[in-house]
Design a protein around this motif. Structure first.
Motif, PDB file in Angstrom:
ATOM      1  N   GLY A 187       0.828  -1.202   0.000  1.00 56.66           N
ATOM      2  CA  GLY A 187       0.000   0.000   0.000  1.00 56.66           C
ATOM      3  C   GLY A 187       0.858   1.245   0.000  1.00 56.66           C
ATOM      4  N   ARG A 188       0.214   2.370   0.278  1.00 59.52           N
ATOM      5  CA  ARG A 188       0.909   3.651   0.291  1.00 59.52           C
ATOM      6  C   ARG A 188       2.064   3.646   1.291  1.00 59.52           C
ATOM      7  NH1 ARG A 188      -3.318   7.286   0.957  1.00 59.52           N
ATOM      8  NH2 ARG A 188      -3.396   7.853  -1.233  1.00 59.52           N
ATOM      9  N   ASN A 202       7.836  -1.337  11.000  1.00 63.72           N
ATOM     10  CA  ASN A 202       8.141  -0.637   9.766  1.00 63.72           C
ATOM     11  C   ASN A 202       8.363  -1.659   8.644  1.00 63.72           C
ATOM     12  OD1 ASN A 202       9.361   0.822   7.686  1.00 63.72           O
ATOM     13  ND2 ASN A 202      10.419   2.184   9.118  1.00 63.72           N
ATOM     14  N   VAL A 203       7.650  -1.492   7.537  1.00 66.41           N
ATOM     15  CA  VAL A 203       7.797  -2.435   6.419  1.00 66.41           C
ATOM     16  C   VAL A 203       9.247  -2.541   5.951  1.00 66.41           C
ATOM     17  CG1 VAL A 203       5.450  -2.385   5.475  1.00 66.41           C
ATOM     18  CG2 VAL A 203       7.082  -0.605   4.806  1.00 66.41           C
ATOM     19  N   GLN A 209     -12.851  -0.362   1.157  1.00 61.50           N
ATOM     20  CA  GLN A 209     -12.811  -0.637  -0.289  1.00 61.50           C
ATOM     21  C   GLN A 209     -11.704  -1.618  -0.650  1.00 61.50           C
ATOM     22  OE1 GLN A 209     -12.761   2.476   0.944  1.00 61.50           O
ATOM     23  NE2 GLN A 209     -14.426   3.649   0.031  1.00 61.50           N
ATOM     24  N   HIS A 210     -10.677  -1.683   0.167  1.00 63.82           N
ATOM     25  CA  HIS A 210      -9.627  -2.672  -0.081  1.00 63.82           C
ATOM     26  C   HIS A 210     -10.004  -4.005   0.568  1.00 63.82           C
ATOM     27  CE1 HIS A 210      -5.730  -4.316  -1.041  1.00 63.82           C
ATOM     28  NE2 HIS A 210      -5.635  -4.743   0.206  1.00 63.82           N
ATOM     29  N   SER A 226     -12.882  -1.640  -6.621  1.00 65.42           N
ATOM     30  CA  SER A 226     -12.727  -1.352  -8.044  1.00 65.42           C
ATOM     31  C   SER A 226     -11.551  -2.105  -8.647  1.00 65.42           C
ATOM     32  CB  SER A 226     -12.621   0.150  -8.325  1.00 65.42           C
ATOM     33  OG  SER A 226     -12.518   0.912  -7.178  1.00 65.42           O
ATOM     34  N   SER A 240      -3.623   0.333   5.155  1.00 67.25           N
ATOM     35  CA  SER A 240      -4.391   0.740   6.342  1.00 67.25           C
ATOM     36  C   SER A 240      -5.580  -0.175   6.618  1.00 67.25           C
ATOM     37  CB  SER A 240      -4.865   2.186   6.189  1.00 67.25           C
ATOM     38  OG  SER A 240      -5.734   2.301   5.079  1.00 67.25           O
ATOM     39  N   GLN A 247      -4.452  -4.141  -8.768  1.00 67.87           N
ATOM     40  CA  GLN A 247      -5.304  -3.546  -7.728  1.00 67.87           C
ATOM     41  C   GLN A 247      -6.321  -4.541  -7.186  1.00 67.87           C
ATOM     42  OE1 GLN A 247      -6.708   0.455  -8.402  1.00 67.87           O
ATOM     43  NE2 GLN A 247      -8.600   0.067  -7.276  1.00 67.87           N
ATOM     44  N   ILE A 248      -6.416  -4.563  -5.859  1.00 65.82           N
ATOM     45  CA  ILE A 248      -7.354  -5.451  -5.185  1.00 65.82           C
ATOM     46  C   ILE A 248      -8.372  -4.599  -4.435  1.00 65.82           C
ATOM     47  CG2 ILE A 248      -7.555  -7.142  -3.302  1.00 65.82           C
ATOM     48  CD1 ILE A 248      -4.774  -8.173  -4.217  1.00 65.82           C
ATOM     49  N   THR A 302      -3.001  -1.775  -3.197  1.00 61.41           N
ATOM     50  CA  THR A 302      -4.185  -0.953  -2.962  1.00 61.41           C
ATOM     51  C   THR A 302      -4.269   0.060  -4.104  1.00 61.41           C
ATOM     52  OG1 THR A 302      -2.981   0.683  -1.668  1.00 61.41           O
ATOM     53  CG2 THR A 302      -3.969  -1.157  -0.452  1.00 61.41           C
ATOM     54  N   ARG A 303      -5.263   0.924  -4.060  1.00 63.92           N
ATOM     55  CA  ARG A 303      -5.424   1.889  -5.137  1.00 63.92           C
ATOM     56  C   ARG A 303      -4.300   2.932  -5.124  1.00 63.92           C
ATOM     57  NH1 ARG A 303     -10.946   5.320  -6.044  1.00 63.92           N
ATOM     58  NH2 ARG A 303     -10.001   6.824  -4.639  1.00 63.92           N
ATOM     59  N   ASN A 311       2.126  -3.142   9.664  1.00 64.67           N
ATOM     60  CA  ASN A 311       1.785  -1.721   9.656  1.00 64.67           C
ATOM     61  C   ASN A 311       2.404  -1.077  10.883  1.00 64.67           C
ATOM     62  OD1 ASN A 311       0.279   0.838   9.861  1.00 64.67           O
ATOM     63  ND2 ASN A 311      -1.002  -0.057   8.251  1.00 64.67           N
TER      64      ASN A 311
HETATM   65  C1  LIG Z   1     -15.131   4.706  -4.913  1.00 64.20           C
HETATM   66  C2  LIG Z   1     -13.845   4.217  -4.351  1.00 64.20           C
HETATM   67  C3  LIG Z   1     -13.330   3.010  -4.784  1.00 64.20           C
HETATM   68  C4  LIG Z   1     -12.117   2.546  -4.260  1.00 64.20           C
HETATM   69  N1  LIG Z   1     -11.640   1.332  -4.685  1.00 64.20           N
HETATM   70  C5  LIG Z   1     -10.511   0.851  -4.116  1.00 64.20           C
HETATM   71  C6  LIG Z   1      -9.998  -0.442  -4.483  1.00 64.20           C
HETATM   72  O1  LIG Z   1     -10.521  -1.149  -5.341  1.00 64.20           O
HETATM   73  N2  LIG Z   1      -8.873  -0.884  -3.851  1.00 64.20           N
HETATM   74  C7  LIG Z   1      -8.227  -0.144  -2.905  1.00 64.20           C
HETATM   75  O2  LIG Z   1      -7.224  -0.623  -2.364  1.00 64.20           O
HETATM   76  N3  LIG Z   1      -8.678   1.073  -2.563  1.00 64.20           N
HETATM   77  C8  LIG Z   1      -9.792   1.588  -3.152  1.00 64.20           C
HETATM   78  N4  LIG Z   1     -10.218   2.829  -2.795  1.00 64.20           N
HETATM   79  C9  LIG Z   1      -9.339   3.660  -1.922  1.00 64.20           C
HETATM   80  C10 LIG Z   1      -9.484   3.338  -0.453  1.00 64.20           C
HETATM   81  O3  LIG Z   1     -10.544   4.099   0.082  1.00 64.20           O
HETATM   82  C11 LIG Z   1      -8.204   3.715   0.305  1.00 64.20           C
HETATM   83  O4  LIG Z   1      -7.900   5.062   0.057  1.00 64.20           O
HETATM   84  C12 LIG Z   1      -6.998   2.863  -0.089  1.00 64.20           C
HETATM   85  O5  LIG Z   1      -7.305   1.492  -0.026  1.00 64.20           O
HETATM   86  C13 LIG Z   1      -5.865   3.183   0.857  1.00 64.20           C
HETATM   87  O6  LIG Z   1      -4.691   2.536   0.436  1.00 64.20           O
HETATM   88  P1  LIG Z   1      -3.514   2.266   1.472  1.00 64.20           P
HETATM   89  O7  LIG Z   1      -3.982   1.402   2.581  1.00 64.20           O
HETATM   90  O8  LIG Z   1      -2.386   1.774   0.648  1.00 64.20           O
HETATM   91  O9  LIG Z   1      -3.118   3.740   1.952  1.00 64.20           O
HETATM   92  P2  LIG Z   1      -3.351   4.479   3.339  1.00 64.20           P
HETATM   93  O10 LIG Z   1      -4.757   4.413   3.754  1.00 64.20           O
HETATM   94  O11 LIG Z   1      -2.710   5.803   3.190  1.00 64.20           O
HETATM   95  O12 LIG Z   1      -2.544   3.614   4.376  1.00 64.20           O
HETATM   96  C14 LIG Z   1      -1.152   3.514   4.418  1.00 64.20           C
HETATM   97  C15 LIG Z   1      -0.813   2.714   5.657  1.00 64.20           C
HETATM   98  O13 LIG Z   1       0.570   2.456   5.673  1.00 64.20           O
HETATM   99  C16 LIG Z   1       1.050   2.583   7.001  1.00 64.20           C
HETATM  100  N5  LIG Z   1       2.473   2.906   6.906  1.00 64.20           N
HETATM  101  C17 LIG Z   1       3.047   4.060   6.464  1.00 64.20           C
HETATM  102  N6  LIG Z   1       4.383   3.957   6.460  1.00 64.20           N
HETATM  103  C18 LIG Z   1       4.672   2.713   6.924  1.00 64.20           C
HETATM  104  C19 LIG Z   1       5.882   2.006   7.154  1.00 64.20           C
HETATM  105  N7  LIG Z   1       7.071   2.541   6.882  1.00 64.20           N
HETATM  106  N8  LIG Z   1       5.793   0.759   7.643  1.00 64.20           N
HETATM  107  C20 LIG Z   1       4.599   0.189   7.906  1.00 64.20           C
HETATM  108  N9  LIG Z   1       3.434   0.807   7.701  1.00 64.20           N
HETATM  109  C21 LIG Z   1       3.467   2.047   7.198  1.00 64.20           C
HETATM  110  C22 LIG Z   1       0.220   3.664   7.625  1.00 64.20           C
HETATM  111  O14 LIG Z   1       0.182   3.496   9.032  1.00 64.20           O
HETATM  112  C23 LIG Z   1      -1.131   3.427   6.972  1.00 64.20           C
HETATM  113  O15 LIG Z   1      -1.947   2.575   7.764  1.00 64.20           O
HETATM  114  C24 LIG Z   1     -11.422   3.306  -3.296  1.00 64.20           C
HETATM  115  C25 LIG Z   1     -11.954   4.512  -2.861  1.00 64.20           C
HETATM  116  C26 LIG Z   1     -13.147   4.977  -3.380  1.00 64.20           C
HETATM  117  C27 LIG Z   1     -13.695   6.273  -2.886  1.00 64.20           C
END
Ligand SMILES: Cc1cc2nc3c(=O)[nH]c(=O)nc-3n(C[C@H](O)[C@H](O)[C@H](O)COP(=O)(O)OP(=O)(O)OC[C@H]3O[C@@H](n4cnc5c(N)ncnc54)[C@H](O)[C@@H]3O)c2cc1C
Ligand SMILES: Nc1ncnc2c1ncn2[C@@H]1O[C@H](COP(=O)(O)O)[C@@H](O)[C@H]1O
Lengths: 331, 266
Positions: free
Chosen positions: A218-219, A314-315, A281-282, A262, A277, A258-259, A244-245, A296
């Motif tokens: 993820g992010r 930390n990843v 949606q994920h 969507s 996180s 992407q999982i 993730t997205r 995480n």
């Molecule tokens: C209509 C719609 C459809 C969507 N469809 C999808 C979809 O199909 N799939 C999808 O995945 N998302 C989808 N999303 C987006 C979704 O809402 C989230 O924004 C997305 O899943 C977040 O991705 P993330 O967990 O990678 O990022 P974030 O939510 O930003 O999370 C990042 C995480 O990484 C952790 N982190 C940061 N640095 C480190 C580190 N060094 N070591 C360990 N942990 C760390 C943080 O604590 C945080 O928990 C959709 C959103 C909408 C509105």
């Protein structure tokens, strides 16, 4: 269309390069069960070009009848497919039409439903025959956090079925069934769109749906460079990379990975979520995994609520150490 | 360019929805927002208008409360907004909603003295997630439709729409008027400014009813909808396992490896 005329289940099987897509064969399983309980049969419908092998596949997975509309004009999916399916429904009068919930399937279903004024449900994850002889379709809503059971009052009725929701049957060594209709063409009516260009950006075949092990980033991976660690961990485990997205939008990895709502819906034996996180949606796309490991640094991250093992860390520290340990285990 | 954007108000989709005591979605405490894909549609429409000129009208079928998200739409690109409210529409499925929308299109065209060139819908709603209304509306209107659009360009009296596919994309030409259903583009919707919020607050959102639209009562509402929801449930919950957070990284990692090796996952 009159109610009494319609019977049987029509399963629309999408093909790619002459082969049936998995979801099409999967749908034959519930279709046959329901058809046999109702004393009717299952017709596989294929619209495309070069469908002989796919027709045999459909037969070996149990379709009672087969209809193919096979011509060069239908090679790539377009509005013409919807026009053809509408004609087939009017001609063969099925009671139920099942379509795989692929992107093309989700395009064709509402167009045909709109043309014929038929009730339609989306992304069916389970179905059963109710006491009154009506099929009850279970569909996800609110990012999969709620499931709704629906019946449809129109005949015919249309449902798109989510891939991976049903198991393919055992293929039997059979020739084509007696009833095979091969149509060369069907009237299209008024066509309003033209495909000017088709671009394949995603070259690698990313088979997340059938993967036993998925390592997703993820992010929290922080950069395209760091994201390579996710790929490395997937490699040592013989798994497939998910995302993730966020990293998809940032261009760290292609959209095919992407999982989620969507993206792809997956259910591997092992799912490792790195820097994710746990947004609904994920989660909706991976919560069916047998064993979930989450890494995480935020101990309150929602992903920990569904993880079998949550590693707070930390990843950039955890993943390299894991790669080392697993290499040792496998050596 | 006359542009219509169809917007549904939904509970904020970043909040997890559960069932309440009476088996209904517990959404009354969740903030109402415009459906995410409809906000993407509005942003794409706003950019298209900036490039080609025109007017953007937003329309919602739903209770008077839907004005909340329509107000926000007025602050981020919509010039006008209508809400279509009638108790007889409650519980309409997608086909019935598409029918009401088609009648709303005709009524708004009459009131404003315009013909819409492009009708934007979201790819899907985040509450019912059916992804049906857009193409069904196109069929009711007898116009072309392109789904999953992430970019568009004007091409004479036609539109070139970039449609996301599972392998990449198609460029699809469609004559106007057309319905487009919008997927997430590579940009995010704009935020309102103080000034745009103030301007939006001053705008009126007229309400249209079944009498204004002349909808056939036998085609709308729960009782006349083809799709009937008979019950709701929550998927079986996944139980959380253990969370490992020892004092040092080495301890945490060793413990995690021990648990995972024990579970024979590798
Ligand atoms: C209509 C719609 C459809 C969507 N469809 C999808 C979809 O199909 N799939 C999808 O995945 N998302 C989808 N999303 C987006 C979704 O809402 C989230 O924004 C997305 O899943 C977040 O991705 P993330 O967990 O990678 O990022 P974030 O939510 O930003 O999370 C990042 C995480 O990484 C952790 N982190 C940061 N640095 C480190 C580190 N060094 N070591 C360990 N942990 C760390 C943080 O604590 C945080 O928990 C959709 C959103 C909408 C509105
Ligand atoms: N009640 C409504 N009012 C206005 N537009 C709607 C409504 N319901 C659905 N739509 C439009 O149709 C799209 C697809 O909705 P759905 O088929 O419900 O997933 C949405 O993104 C909206 O653009």
């Amino acid at each position: 269309m009159s109610l009494t005329d319609c019977k049987g289940i029509m399963v629309v099987i999408e093909t790619a390069d002459g082969a049936a897509k998995s979801v099409g064969l999967e749908m034959l399983t519930p279709a046959k069960e329901i058809a046999s309980a109702k004393g009717t049969d299952v017709t596989a419908v294929m619209i495309g070009e070069g469908l002989e092998d796919a027709a045999k596949q459909a037969a070996s997975y149990g379709a009672d009848k087969i209809i193919t509309v096979d011509n060069n004009d239908l090679k790539a999916y377009s509005e013409k497919h919807a026009a053809v399916l509408k004609e087939l429904i009017e001609k063969y009068k099925p009671e139920t039409v099942l379509i795989g919930a692929t992107q093309n399937g989700k395009d064709i279903a509402p167009i045909v439903a709109g043309k014929l004024g038929l009730g339609c449900v989306t992304d069916v994850v389970s179905m059963k025959l109710g006491d009154d002889g009506k099929i009850v379709f279970t569909c996800p809503m609110y990012s999969g956090n709620i499931l709704s059971d629906n019946v449809i009052d129109t005949v015919p009725q249309i449902a798109t079925v989510r891939g991976g929701s049903f198991k393919k049957g055992e293929p039997k060594d059979v020739e084509l069934p007696e009833e095979v209709v091969i149509a060369e063409s069907m009237p299209y009516g008024d066509i309003k769109t033209t495909i000017k260009e088709t671009v394949k950006e995603i070259s690698e075949a990313v088979n997340l749906e059938d993967a036993q092990v998925i390592v997703s980033g993820g992010r929290g991976m922080g950069s395209a460079e760091n994201f390579k660690l996710v790929e490395e961990l997937a490699n040592v485990l013989g798994g497939v990379v998910g995302a993730t997205r966020a990293p998809v939008e940032d261009g760290w990895i292609s959209r095919a990975h992407q999982i989620g709502q969507s993206g792809k819906i997956v259910a591997p034996k092992l799912y490792i979520a790195c820097g994710i996180s746990g947004a609904t949606q994920h989660v909706t796309g991976m919560v069916g995994s047998d064993y979930i490991v989450a890494i995480n640094k935020d101990e309150d991250a929602p992903i920990f609520d569904i993880a079998n093992v949550g590693i707070v860390g930390n990843v950039m520290q955890v993943i390299p150490a894991m790669i080392e340990e697993i290499k040792k285990l496998k050596a | 360019m006359e542009i219509l954007v169809c917007v549904k108000q939904v509970p904020d989709d970043s909040v997890k929805v559960v069932l309440n005591g009476s088996g209904q979605p517990a959404i009354d405490k969740i903030a109402p927002v415009a459906n995410a894909f409809d906000t993407y549609a509005l942003e794409m429409a706003a950019r298209f208008k900036e490039a080609n000129g025109g007017t953007i009208t937003a329309v919602s079928i739903g209770p008077d409360e839907f004005k909340t998200s329509l107000k926000n739409c007025l602050a981020v690109g919509a010039d006008k907004a209508y809400v279509v409210t009638d108790a007889s529409y409650d519980g309409s499925d997608s086909l019935a909603t598409a029918y009401v929308l088609s009648k709303a299109v005709a009524k708004i065209e009459e009131l404003e003295g315009v013909k819409f060139d492009i009708i934007f819908c979201g790819k899907e709603t985040t509450d019912s997630t059916t992804a049906l209304v857009g193409p069904e509306l196109a069929e009711k209107l007898g116009v072309g439709v392109v789904t999953c659009v992430t970019e568009l360009a004007l091409n004479g009296d036609k539109i070139d729409a970039k449609q996301e596919t599972e392998e990449g994309y198609n460029t699809i030409e469609v004559a106007m008027p057309a319905v487009l259903t919008i997927n997430k583009p590579h940009y995010d919707p704009r935020y309102p400014t103080m000034k745009s919020k103030m301007a939006a607050r001053r705008k009126q959102i007229p309400t249209l009813t079944s009498a204004d639209l002349g909808t056939d009562a036998s085609l709308v509402g729960a009782a006349n909808s083809a799709v009937k929801t008979i019950s709701l449930s929550e998927p079986t919950k996944k139980q959380a396992g253990i969370k490992i957070n020892e004092k040092t990284f080495e301890e945490t990692f060793a413990k995690a490896m021990a648990v995972m090796t024990e579970a024979k996952i590798f």
